[in-house]
Design a protein around this motif. Sequence first.
Motif, PDB file in Angstrom:
ATOM      1  N   ARG A  71      91.495 -58.299  73.032  1.00 22.68           N
ATOM      2  CA  ARG A  71      92.877 -58.421  72.127  1.00 22.68           C
ATOM      3  C   ARG A  71      93.086 -57.314  71.601  1.00 22.68           C
ATOM      4  O   ARG A  71      92.404 -57.153  70.406  1.00 22.68           O
ATOM      5  CB  ARG A  71      92.839 -59.801  71.582  1.00 22.68           C
ATOM      6  N   SER A  72      93.817 -56.495  72.262  1.00 23.67           N
ATOM      7  CA  SER A  72      94.041 -55.138  71.579  1.00 23.67           C
ATOM      8  C   SER A  72      95.501 -54.546  72.029  1.00 23.67           C
ATOM      9  O   SER A  72      95.912 -54.842  73.230  1.00 23.67           O
ATOM     10  CB  SER A  72      92.733 -54.217  71.797  1.00 23.67           C
ATOM     11  N   THR A  73      95.752 -53.607  70.966  1.00 22.49           N
ATOM     12  CA  THR A  73      97.138 -53.169  71.682  1.00 22.49           C
ATOM     13  C   THR A  73      96.701 -52.111  72.882  1.00 22.49           C
ATOM     14  O   THR A  73      97.591 -51.954  73.715  1.00 22.49           O
ATOM     15  CB  THR A  73      97.859 -52.001  70.483  1.00 22.49           C
ATOM     16  N   HIS A 120     106.622 -47.211  75.709  1.00 24.96           N
ATOM     17  CA  HIS A 120     107.076 -45.807  75.415  1.00 24.96           C
ATOM     18  C   HIS A 120     108.325 -46.065  74.454  1.00 24.96           C
ATOM     19  O   HIS A 120     109.118 -46.734  74.563  1.00 24.96           O
ATOM     20  CB  HIS A 120     107.928 -45.593  76.901  1.00 24.96           C
ATOM     21  N   GLY A 121     108.137 -45.003  73.773  1.00 24.87           N
ATOM     22  CA  GLY A 121     109.231 -44.991  72.546  1.00 24.87           C
ATOM     23  C   GLY A 121     109.051 -45.904  71.340  1.00 24.87           C
ATOM     24  O   GLY A 121     109.922 -45.932  70.627  1.00 24.87           O
ATOM     25  N   LYS A 122     107.939 -46.740  71.333  1.00 25.22           N
ATOM     26  CA  LYS A 122     107.788 -47.693  70.283  1.00 25.22           C
ATOM     27  C   LYS A 122     106.316 -47.243  69.614  1.00 25.22           C
ATOM     28  O   LYS A 122     105.536 -46.530  70.233  1.00 25.22           O
ATOM     29  CB  LYS A 122     107.599 -49.144  71.051  1.00 25.22           C
TER      30      LYS A 122
END
Length: 50
Positions: free
Chosen positions: A3-5, A21-23
């Motif tokens: 559970r991780s980005t 992308h872009g976040k």
Amino acid sequence: MYRSTGALRHVEMPDGGLLGHGKEVMGLTNGEEEEVGLIKIVPFLIGTRC
């Protein structure tokens, strides 16, 4: 299950672009991973890879 980005790192959208992308996303630093005892469990460290 992780559970991780980092799990979303290579997720592609239908148009071929990357989901993040872009976040801005938040993840643990390498030091934080070490503090909670995950440094040897997670497949890679977000602080090093991203």
